[in-house]
Scaffold this active site. Sequence first.
Site, PDB file in Angstrom:
ATOM      1  N   HIS A   1       0.844  -1.215   0.000  1.00 21.33           N
ATOM      2  CA  HIS A   1       0.000   0.000   0.000  1.00 21.33           C
ATOM      3  C   HIS A   1       0.871   1.253   0.000  1.00 21.33           C
ATOM      4  CE1 HIS A   1      -3.911   2.079   1.004  1.00 21.33           C
ATOM      5  NE2 HIS A   1      -3.021   3.046   1.115  1.00 21.33           N
TER       6      HIS A   1
ATOM      7  N   HIS B   1       1.462   5.423  -2.063  1.00 22.00           N
ATOM      8  CA  HIS B   1       0.959   6.504  -2.934  1.00 22.00           C
ATOM      9  C   HIS B   1       2.140   7.133  -3.658  1.00 22.00           C
ATOM     10  CE1 HIS B   1      -3.221   6.539  -1.410  1.00 22.00           C
ATOM     11  NE2 HIS B   1      -2.638   6.035  -0.338  1.00 22.00           N
TER      12      HIS B   1
ATOM     13  N   GLN C   1      -9.482   9.504  -5.184  1.00 23.06           N
ATOM     14  CA  GLN C   1      -9.225  10.197  -3.908  1.00 23.06           C
ATOM     15  C   GLN C   1     -10.385  11.088  -3.455  1.00 23.06           C
ATOM     16  OE1 GLN C   1      -5.898  10.898  -1.747  1.00 23.06           O
ATOM     17  NE2 GLN C   1      -7.796  11.219  -0.613  1.00 23.06           N
TER      18      GLN C   1
ATOM     19  N   HIS D   1      -9.404   1.885   0.110  1.00 28.03           N
ATOM     20  CA  HIS D   1      -9.252   2.564   1.391  1.00 28.03           C
ATOM     21  C   HIS D   1     -10.600   2.407   2.083  1.00 28.03           C
ATOM     22  CE1 HIS D   1      -5.802   4.295  -0.592  1.00 28.03           C
ATOM     23  NE2 HIS D   1      -5.466   4.975   0.472  1.00 28.03           N
TER      24      HIS D   1
ATOM     25  N   GLU E   1     -11.129   4.583   6.814  1.00 29.18           N
ATOM     26  CA  GLU E   1      -9.934   5.239   7.370  1.00 29.18           C
ATOM     27  C   GLU E   1     -10.392   6.450   8.181  1.00 29.18           C
ATOM     28  OE1 GLU E   1      -7.003   6.764   4.634  1.00 29.18           O
ATOM     29  OE2 GLU E   1      -5.557   7.132   6.222  1.00 29.18           O
TER      30      GLU E   1
ATOM     31  N   ASP F   1       2.436   3.313   2.884  1.00 28.17           N
ATOM     32  CA  ASP F   1       1.412   4.317   2.593  1.00 28.17           C
ATOM     33  C   ASP F   1       2.021   5.613   2.057  1.00 28.17           C
ATOM     34  OD1 ASP F   1      -1.129   5.305   2.309  1.00 28.17           O
ATOM     35  OD2 ASP F   1      -1.554   5.552   4.431  1.00 28.17           O
TER      36      ASP F   1
HETATM   37 ZN   LIG Z   1      -3.446   5.102   1.333  1.00 23.38          ZN
END
Ligand SMILES: [Zn+2]
Length: 427
Positions: free
Chosen positions: A57, A59, A152, A210, A213, A309
Amino acid sequence: MLDLLVHNATLPDGRTNMSVAVQGGRIAEVAEGLDAPAREKLDAQGLLLSPHFVDPHFHMDATLSYGLPRVNQSGTLLEGIALWGELKPLLKAEALIERALAYCDWAVAKGLLAIRTHVDTSDASLLAVDALLEVKHRVAPYLDLQLVAFPQDGVLRSPGGVDNLKRALDKGVDVVGGIPHFERTMADGAASVKLLCEIAAERGLPVDMHCDESDDPLSRHIETLAFETQRLGLQGRVTGSHCTSMHSMDNYYVSKLLPLIAEAQVNVIANPLINITLQGRHDTYPKRRGMTRVPELMAAGVNVGFGHDCVMDPWYGMGSGDMLEVAHMGLHVAQMTSQAGIGQCFDAVTGNAARIFGLEGYGLDAGCDASFVLLQARDPVEAIRLRAARLKVFRKGELLAESAPASASLRLSGRPDSTDFMPARKN
Ligand SMILES: [Zn+2]
Protein backbone atom coordinates in the site's frame (compact mmCIF):
# COMPACT_ATOMS: atom_id res chain seq x y z
CA MET A 1 27.75 -24.84 -13.06
CA LEU A 2 25.44 -22.66 -10.95
CA ASP A 3 25.23 -18.91 -11.48
CA LEU A 4 25.28 -18.17 -7.76
CA LEU A 5 25.55 -20.10 -4.53
CA VAL A 6 24.70 -18.37 -1.28
CA HIS A 7 25.88 -20.51 1.60
CA ASN A 8 25.88 -20.39 5.39
CA ALA A 9 22.65 -18.40 5.47
CA THR A 10 19.93 -18.32 8.12
CA LEU A 11 16.41 -18.35 6.71
CA PRO A 12 13.40 -16.54 8.23
CA ASP A 13 11.93 -19.86 9.39
CA GLY A 14 14.99 -20.40 11.61
CA ARG A 15 16.91 -22.96 9.52
CA THR A 16 20.66 -22.28 9.72
CA ASN A 17 23.67 -23.17 7.57
CA MET A 18 21.45 -23.13 4.51
CA SER A 19 22.61 -22.90 0.92
CA VAL A 20 20.58 -21.36 -1.85
CA ALA A 21 21.59 -22.36 -5.36
CA VAL A 22 20.67 -20.03 -8.21
CA GLN A 23 20.47 -20.88 -11.89
CA GLY A 24 18.94 -18.78 -14.65
CA GLY A 25 17.41 -16.24 -12.25
CA ARG A 26 15.57 -18.86 -10.24
CA ILE A 27 16.29 -20.81 -7.09
CA ALA A 28 17.43 -24.26 -8.19
CA GLU A 29 17.80 -25.79 -4.74
CA VAL A 30 17.68 -24.93 -1.05
CA ALA A 31 19.54 -27.34 1.20
CA GLU A 32 21.60 -27.45 4.35
CA GLY A 33 25.36 -27.20 3.82
CA LEU A 34 25.11 -27.67 0.06
CA ASP A 35 28.28 -27.04 -1.93
CA ALA A 36 28.43 -27.07 -5.70
CA PRO A 37 30.44 -25.36 -8.43
CA ALA A 38 29.16 -21.84 -9.04
CA ARG A 39 30.35 -18.82 -10.97
CA GLU A 40 29.89 -16.79 -7.82
CA LYS A 41 29.79 -17.82 -4.19
CA LEU A 42 28.54 -15.67 -1.36
CA ASP A 43 29.25 -16.57 2.25
CA ALA A 44 26.30 -15.23 4.25
CA GLN A 45 28.27 -15.72 7.49
CA GLY A 46 25.22 -16.96 9.31
CA LEU A 47 23.17 -13.87 8.54
CA LEU A 48 19.53 -13.72 7.50
CA LEU A 49 18.60 -14.28 3.88
CA SER A 50 15.01 -13.18 3.33
CA PRO A 51 12.72 -12.97 0.34
CA HIS A 52 12.60 -9.32 -0.71
CA PHE A 53 10.25 -6.86 0.96
CA VAL A 54 6.85 -6.06 -0.55
CA ASP A 55 4.89 -2.86 0.09
CA PRO A 56 1.20 -3.60 -0.49
CA HIS A 57 0.00 0.00 0.00
CA PHE A 58 1.69 3.14 -1.24
CA HIS A 59 0.96 6.50 -2.93
CA MET A 60 3.71 6.98 -5.47
CA ASP A 61 2.06 9.89 -7.26
CA ALA A 62 2.53 12.00 -4.13
CA THR A 63 5.83 10.70 -2.83
CA LEU A 64 8.82 13.01 -2.29
CA SER A 65 6.60 16.06 -2.81
CA TYR A 66 7.16 17.17 0.79
CA GLY A 67 7.00 20.99 0.96
CA LEU A 68 5.18 21.35 -2.39
CA PRO A 69 3.54 23.79 -2.61
CA ARG A 70 3.85 24.17 1.18
CA VAL A 71 4.33 21.97 4.22
CA ASN A 72 1.31 20.43 6.04
CA GLN A 73 1.29 22.73 9.07
CA SER A 74 -1.14 20.78 11.25
CA GLY A 75 0.10 17.34 10.18
CA THR A 76 -3.51 16.10 9.96
CA LEU A 77 -5.21 13.87 7.37
CA LEU A 78 -7.69 16.57 6.40
CA GLU A 79 -5.00 19.22 5.82
CA GLY A 80 -3.07 16.56 3.89
CA ILE A 81 -6.03 15.94 1.57
CA ALA A 82 -6.51 19.72 1.17
CA LEU A 83 -2.80 20.15 0.45
CA TRP A 84 -2.90 17.37 -2.16
CA GLY A 85 -5.81 19.27 -3.74
CA GLU A 86 -3.58 22.38 -3.93
CA LEU A 87 -0.68 20.44 -5.37
CA LYS A 88 -2.61 18.50 -8.02
CA PRO A 89 -3.19 21.38 -10.46
CA LEU A 90 0.54 22.17 -10.25
CA LEU A 91 1.72 18.63 -11.00
CA LYS A 92 3.87 18.17 -14.06
CA ALA A 93 4.26 14.67 -15.46
CA GLU A 94 8.04 14.84 -15.81
CA ALA A 95 8.58 16.01 -12.22
CA LEU A 96 6.19 13.36 -10.89
CA ILE A 97 8.02 10.65 -12.86
CA GLU A 98 11.37 11.90 -11.57
CA ARG A 99 10.21 11.79 -7.94
CA ALA A 100 8.69 8.33 -8.38
CA LEU A 101 11.87 6.99 -9.99
CA ALA A 102 13.94 8.48 -7.17
CA TYR A 103 11.70 6.68 -4.67
CA CYS A 104 12.06 3.40 -6.59
CA ASP A 105 15.85 3.79 -6.24
CA TRP A 106 15.43 4.12 -2.49
CA ALA A 107 13.15 1.08 -2.50
CA VAL A 108 15.64 -1.11 -4.36
CA ALA A 109 18.40 -0.03 -1.97
CA LYS A 110 16.16 -1.15 0.91
CA GLY A 111 15.39 -4.53 -0.66
CA LEU A 112 11.83 -3.46 -1.51
CA LEU A 113 11.24 -4.93 -4.95
CA ALA A 114 7.44 -4.93 -5.29
CA ILE A 115 5.15 -1.98 -4.57
CA ARG A 116 1.38 -1.69 -4.95
CA THR A 117 0.70 2.00 -5.39
CA HIS A 118 -2.59 3.84 -5.50
CA VAL A 119 -2.84 6.50 -8.18
CA ASP A 120 -5.34 9.32 -7.95
CA THR A 121 -7.88 9.12 -10.79
CA SER A 122 -9.97 12.13 -9.71
CA ASP A 123 -8.46 14.54 -12.22
CA ALA A 124 -9.98 14.16 -15.69
CA SER A 125 -6.57 14.64 -17.32
CA LEU A 126 -5.37 11.38 -15.70
CA LEU A 127 -1.92 12.96 -15.65
CA ALA A 128 -0.80 10.98 -12.61
CA VAL A 129 -2.11 7.74 -14.15
CA ASP A 130 -0.13 8.26 -17.35
CA ALA A 131 2.94 9.24 -15.36
CA LEU A 132 2.85 6.17 -13.12
CA LEU A 133 2.15 3.84 -16.06
CA GLU A 134 5.34 5.28 -17.56
CA VAL A 135 7.18 4.69 -14.26
CA LYS A 136 5.87 1.13 -14.12
CA HIS A 137 7.26 0.53 -17.60
CA ARG A 138 10.63 2.10 -16.79
CA VAL A 139 11.21 0.26 -13.50
CA ALA A 140 9.97 -3.12 -14.79
CA PRO A 141 13.53 -4.43 -15.27
CA TYR A 142 14.20 -4.09 -11.52
CA LEU A 143 10.97 -3.53 -9.57
CA ASP A 144 7.38 -4.82 -9.78
CA LEU A 145 4.97 -1.92 -9.64
CA GLN A 146 1.21 -2.51 -9.45
CA LEU A 147 -1.25 0.37 -9.82
CA VAL A 148 -4.60 0.85 -8.09
CA ALA A 149 -7.13 3.27 -9.58
CA PHE A 150 -7.83 5.45 -6.56
CA PRO A 151 -10.64 8.04 -6.72
CA GLN A 152 -9.22 10.20 -3.91
CA ASP A 153 -12.10 12.71 -4.04
CA GLY A 154 -14.77 9.97 -3.91
CA VAL A 155 -15.92 8.08 -7.00
CA LEU A 156 -19.55 9.22 -6.52
CA ARG A 157 -18.81 12.51 -4.76
CA SER A 158 -16.61 14.01 -7.49
CA PRO A 159 -18.04 14.87 -10.92
CA GLY A 160 -16.89 12.38 -13.56
CA GLY A 161 -15.47 10.10 -10.86
CA VAL A 162 -16.75 6.81 -12.31
CA ASP A 163 -15.79 7.72 -15.86
CA ASN A 164 -12.28 8.80 -14.86
CA LEU A 165 -11.73 5.59 -12.91
CA LYS A 166 -12.92 3.43 -15.82
CA ARG A 167 -10.67 5.31 -18.23
CA ALA A 168 -7.71 4.70 -15.90
CA LEU A 169 -8.52 0.97 -15.93
CA ASP A 170 -8.78 1.08 -19.74
CA LYS A 171 -5.25 2.45 -19.81
CA GLY A 172 -3.95 -0.59 -17.96
CA VAL A 173 -4.22 0.22 -14.25
CA ASP A 174 -4.24 -3.16 -12.48
CA VAL A 175 -6.56 -2.85 -9.48
CA VAL A 176 -9.90 -1.14 -8.66
CA GLY A 177 -9.66 1.22 -5.68
CA GLY A 178 -12.15 3.28 -3.71
CA ILE A 179 -12.64 5.50 -0.67
CA PRO A 180 -16.17 4.82 0.62
CA HIS A 181 -15.74 6.70 3.92
CA PHE A 182 -15.03 9.88 1.93
CA GLU A 183 -18.34 9.76 0.03
CA ARG A 184 -20.95 12.17 1.39
CA THR A 185 -23.10 9.64 3.28
CA MET A 186 -22.76 6.13 4.64
CA ALA A 187 -25.30 5.04 1.99
CA ASP A 188 -23.23 6.60 -0.80
CA GLY A 189 -20.16 4.90 0.61
CA ALA A 190 -21.90 1.52 0.49
CA ALA A 191 -23.15 2.25 -3.03
CA SER A 192 -19.59 3.05 -4.11
CA VAL A 193 -18.31 -0.26 -2.73
CA LYS A 194 -21.03 -2.15 -4.63
CA LEU A 195 -20.41 -0.26 -7.86
CA LEU A 196 -16.61 -0.63 -7.72
CA CYS A 197 -16.76 -4.34 -6.90
CA GLU A 198 -19.11 -4.83 -9.87
CA ILE A 199 -16.64 -3.01 -12.13
CA ALA A 200 -13.86 -5.30 -10.84
CA ALA A 201 -15.99 -8.41 -11.37
CA GLU A 202 -16.84 -7.40 -14.95
CA ARG A 203 -13.20 -6.77 -15.78
CA GLY A 204 -11.69 -9.65 -13.81
CA LEU A 205 -9.59 -7.30 -11.68
CA PRO A 206 -8.58 -7.29 -8.02
CA VAL A 207 -10.02 -4.71 -5.60
CA ASP A 208 -8.18 -2.68 -2.98
CA MET A 209 -10.14 0.04 -1.23
CA HIS A 210 -9.25 2.56 1.39
CA CYS A 211 -11.88 1.37 3.82
CA ASP A 212 -13.06 3.10 6.98
CA GLU A 213 -9.93 5.24 7.37
CA SER A 214 -11.49 7.18 10.22
CA ASP A 215 -12.10 7.02 13.95
CA ASP A 216 -15.83 6.53 13.39
CA PRO A 217 -16.88 3.40 15.32
CA LEU A 218 -19.97 3.11 13.12
CA SER A 219 -18.16 3.13 9.77
CA ARG A 220 -19.18 -0.18 8.19
CA HIS A 221 -17.64 -0.23 4.71
CA ILE A 222 -15.39 -3.22 5.37
CA GLU A 223 -18.58 -5.21 6.11
CA THR A 224 -20.06 -4.11 2.78
CA LEU A 225 -16.80 -4.93 1.03
CA ALA A 226 -16.77 -8.47 2.47
CA PHE A 227 -20.45 -8.91 1.57
CA GLU A 228 -19.94 -7.76 -2.03
CA THR A 229 -16.85 -9.96 -2.32
CA GLN A 230 -18.96 -13.00 -1.54
CA ARG A 231 -21.95 -11.90 -3.61
CA LEU A 232 -19.77 -11.45 -6.70
CA GLY A 233 -17.48 -14.42 -6.08
CA LEU A 234 -14.37 -12.25 -5.73
CA GLN A 235 -12.89 -14.26 -2.84
CA GLY A 236 -9.12 -13.94 -2.56
CA ARG A 237 -8.76 -10.89 -4.80
CA VAL A 238 -10.17 -8.19 -2.54
CA THR A 239 -8.33 -6.08 0.02
CA GLY A 240 -9.52 -3.56 2.60
CA SER A 241 -6.82 -0.97 3.31
CA HIS A 242 -6.48 0.91 6.58
CA CYS A 243 -9.74 -0.22 8.29
CA THR A 244 -8.77 2.05 11.19
CA SER A 245 -12.33 2.48 12.42
CA MET A 246 -12.17 -1.18 13.52
CA HIS A 247 -9.98 0.08 16.37
CA SER A 248 -12.96 2.02 17.69
CA MET A 249 -15.76 -0.44 16.92
CA ASP A 250 -17.89 -2.18 19.49
CA ASN A 251 -16.31 -5.50 20.49
CA TYR A 252 -19.48 -7.52 20.00
CA TYR A 253 -19.86 -6.19 16.47
CA VAL A 254 -16.21 -6.98 15.70
CA SER A 255 -16.69 -10.56 16.91
CA LYS A 256 -19.27 -10.90 14.13
CA LEU A 257 -17.26 -8.92 11.56
CA LEU A 258 -13.94 -10.80 11.73
CA PRO A 259 -15.35 -14.18 10.67
CA LEU A 260 -17.15 -12.47 7.77
CA ILE A 261 -13.86 -10.95 6.54
CA ALA A 262 -12.11 -14.30 6.91
CA GLU A 263 -14.93 -16.18 5.16
CA ALA A 264 -14.83 -13.74 2.23
CA GLN A 265 -11.03 -14.14 2.08
CA VAL A 266 -10.65 -10.37 2.12
CA ASN A 267 -7.08 -9.26 2.84
CA VAL A 268 -6.50 -6.38 5.21
CA ILE A 269 -3.68 -3.84 5.10
CA ALA A 270 -2.67 -1.77 8.10
CA ASN A 271 -0.39 1.21 7.57
CA PRO A 272 1.17 1.54 11.03
CA LEU A 273 3.28 4.68 10.50
CA ILE A 274 0.38 6.62 9.06
CA ASN A 275 -2.39 5.18 11.22
CA ILE A 276 -0.60 6.01 14.46
CA THR A 277 0.04 9.59 13.34
CA LEU A 278 -3.27 10.42 11.63
CA GLN A 279 -5.88 8.62 13.74
CA GLY A 280 -7.16 9.72 17.11
CA ARG A 281 -6.35 13.34 16.24
CA HIS A 282 -9.64 14.63 17.61
CA ASP A 283 -9.21 12.76 20.90
CA THR A 284 -8.04 14.34 24.13
CA TYR A 285 -6.89 11.60 26.54
CA PRO A 286 -6.92 8.68 26.47
CA LYS A 287 -6.04 8.81 22.76
CA ARG A 288 -6.91 5.99 20.40
CA ARG A 289 -4.07 4.37 18.47
CA GLY A 290 -6.24 3.92 15.41
CA MET A 291 -4.47 1.01 13.75
CA THR A 292 -6.82 -1.82 12.84
CA ARG A 293 -7.00 -4.98 14.97
CA VAL A 294 -4.00 -6.76 13.48
CA PRO A 295 -3.44 -9.72 15.86
CA GLU A 296 -7.17 -10.39 16.08
CA LEU A 297 -7.56 -10.38 12.29
CA MET A 298 -4.58 -12.71 11.95
CA ALA A 299 -5.99 -15.03 14.62
CA ALA A 300 -9.27 -15.14 12.69
CA GLY A 301 -7.35 -16.37 9.65
CA VAL A 302 -7.25 -13.10 7.69
CA ASN A 303 -4.18 -12.35 5.60
CA VAL A 304 -2.82 -9.04 6.93
CA GLY A 305 -0.07 -6.99 5.33
CA PHE A 306 1.62 -3.78 6.47
CA GLY A 307 2.02 -0.89 4.04
CA HIS A 308 4.23 2.18 4.09
CA ASP A 309 1.41 4.32 2.59
CA CYS A 310 3.34 7.61 2.51
CA VAL A 311 6.91 8.86 2.29
CA MET A 312 7.59 12.62 2.33
CA ASP A 313 4.24 13.71 0.92
CA PRO A 314 1.34 15.97 1.97
CA TRP A 315 0.31 13.49 4.69
CA TYR A 316 3.63 12.40 6.12
CA GLY A 317 7.05 14.05 6.13
CA MET A 318 9.00 11.00 7.27
CA GLY A 319 10.04 7.68 5.74
CA SER A 320 12.73 6.23 3.52
CA GLY A 321 11.18 3.15 1.87
CA ASP A 322 12.24 0.91 4.73
CA MET A 323 9.64 -1.84 5.27
CA LEU A 324 11.47 -2.91 8.44
CA GLU A 325 10.64 0.50 9.89
CA VAL A 326 7.00 -0.21 8.98
CA ALA A 327 7.15 -3.61 10.68
CA HIS A 328 8.86 -2.02 13.70
CA MET A 329 6.04 0.50 14.12
CA GLY A 330 3.37 -2.16 13.52
CA LEU A 331 4.88 -4.33 16.22
CA HIS A 332 4.77 -1.44 18.71
CA VAL A 333 1.30 -0.16 17.90
CA ALA A 334 -0.25 -3.64 17.90
CA GLN A 335 1.83 -4.69 20.93
CA MET A 336 2.93 -7.75 18.96
CA THR A 337 5.98 -8.37 21.12
CA SER A 338 5.57 -12.11 21.56
CA GLN A 339 8.07 -14.18 19.59
CA ALA A 340 5.25 -15.34 17.31
CA GLY A 341 3.96 -11.77 17.02
CA ILE A 342 7.34 -10.40 15.92
CA GLY A 343 7.55 -13.11 13.25
CA GLN A 344 4.06 -12.17 12.07
CA CYS A 345 5.15 -8.52 11.74
CA PHE A 346 8.03 -9.67 9.54
CA ASP A 347 5.59 -11.76 7.48
CA ALA A 348 3.35 -8.69 7.09
CA VAL A 349 6.05 -6.93 5.01
CA THR A 350 7.18 -10.05 3.14
CA GLY A 351 5.02 -13.14 2.47
CA ASN A 352 1.61 -11.75 3.48
CA ALA A 353 2.18 -8.61 1.41
CA ALA A 354 3.29 -10.74 -1.56
CA ARG A 355 0.00 -12.69 -1.35
CA ILE A 356 -1.99 -9.46 -1.44
CA PHE A 357 0.05 -8.33 -4.44
CA GLY A 358 -0.46 -11.69 -6.14
CA LEU A 359 3.28 -11.98 -6.80
CA GLU A 360 4.25 -15.14 -8.60
CA GLY A 361 7.53 -16.90 -7.88
CA TYR A 362 7.88 -15.29 -4.46
CA GLY A 363 9.71 -17.07 -1.65
CA LEU A 364 12.80 -19.05 -0.81
CA ASP A 365 11.84 -22.40 -2.28
CA ALA A 366 13.19 -24.24 -5.29
CA GLY A 367 11.53 -22.81 -8.39
CA CYS A 368 10.97 -19.35 -6.92
CA ASP A 369 12.62 -16.25 -8.37
CA ALA A 370 16.07 -15.68 -6.91
CA SER A 371 14.95 -12.34 -5.50
CA PHE A 372 16.20 -11.99 -1.96
CA VAL A 373 17.98 -9.77 0.52
CA LEU A 374 20.93 -10.51 2.76
CA LEU A 375 20.36 -8.61 5.98
CA GLN A 376 22.84 -7.63 8.67
CA ALA A 377 20.83 -9.56 11.24
CA ARG A 378 20.66 -13.14 12.41
CA ASP A 379 16.89 -13.55 12.50
CA PRO A 380 13.69 -11.58 11.82
CA VAL A 381 13.60 -10.26 15.40
CA GLU A 382 17.02 -8.71 15.01
CA ALA A 383 16.18 -7.48 11.51
CA ILE A 384 13.21 -5.51 12.85
CA ARG A 385 15.04 -4.31 15.96
CA LEU A 386 17.95 -2.91 13.94
CA ARG A 387 16.08 -2.02 10.74
CA ALA A 388 19.05 -4.05 9.54
CA ALA A 389 21.35 -2.96 6.73
CA ARG A 390 20.58 -4.55 3.36
CA LEU A 391 24.03 -5.94 2.64
CA LYS A 392 23.04 -7.41 -0.74
CA VAL A 393 19.83 -7.16 -2.74
CA PHE A 394 19.30 -9.66 -5.54
CA ARG A 395 16.50 -9.78 -8.10
CA LYS A 396 16.20 -12.85 -10.29
CA GLY A 397 19.79 -13.70 -9.46
CA GLU A 398 21.13 -10.27 -10.34
CA LEU A 399 22.82 -8.10 -7.72
CA LEU A 400 20.91 -4.79 -7.65
CA ALA A 401 22.18 -3.03 -4.55
CA GLU A 402 24.69 -3.28 -1.74
CA SER A 403 24.98 -1.44 1.56
CA ALA A 404 27.89 -1.24 3.95
CA PRO A 405 27.28 -2.96 7.27
CA ALA A 406 26.17 -0.58 10.00
CA SER A 407 28.79 -0.25 12.71
CA ALA A 408 30.31 2.42 14.91
CA SER A 409 34.02 3.00 15.50
CA LEU A 410 34.81 3.33 19.18
CA ARG A 411 37.54 5.46 20.73
CA LEU A 412 37.46 3.91 24.19
CA SER A 413 40.74 2.66 25.56
CA GLY A 414 40.74 -0.98 26.56
CA ARG A 415 37.55 -1.65 24.59
CA PRO A 416 37.08 -3.25 21.15
CA ASP A 417 37.48 -0.65 18.41
CA SER A 418 34.02 -1.09 16.93
CA THR A 419 30.53 -2.31 17.68
CA ASP A 420 27.67 -3.44 15.43
CA PHE A 421 24.78 -3.58 17.93
CA MET A 422 24.61 -7.38 17.64
CA PRO A 423 25.44 -8.94 21.01
CA ALA A 424 27.49 -12.14 20.98
CA ARG A 425 25.38 -15.29 21.07
CA LYS A 426 26.27 -18.44 22.91
CA ASN A 427 25.73 -21.60 20.92
ZN1 LIG B 1 -3.45 5.10 1.33
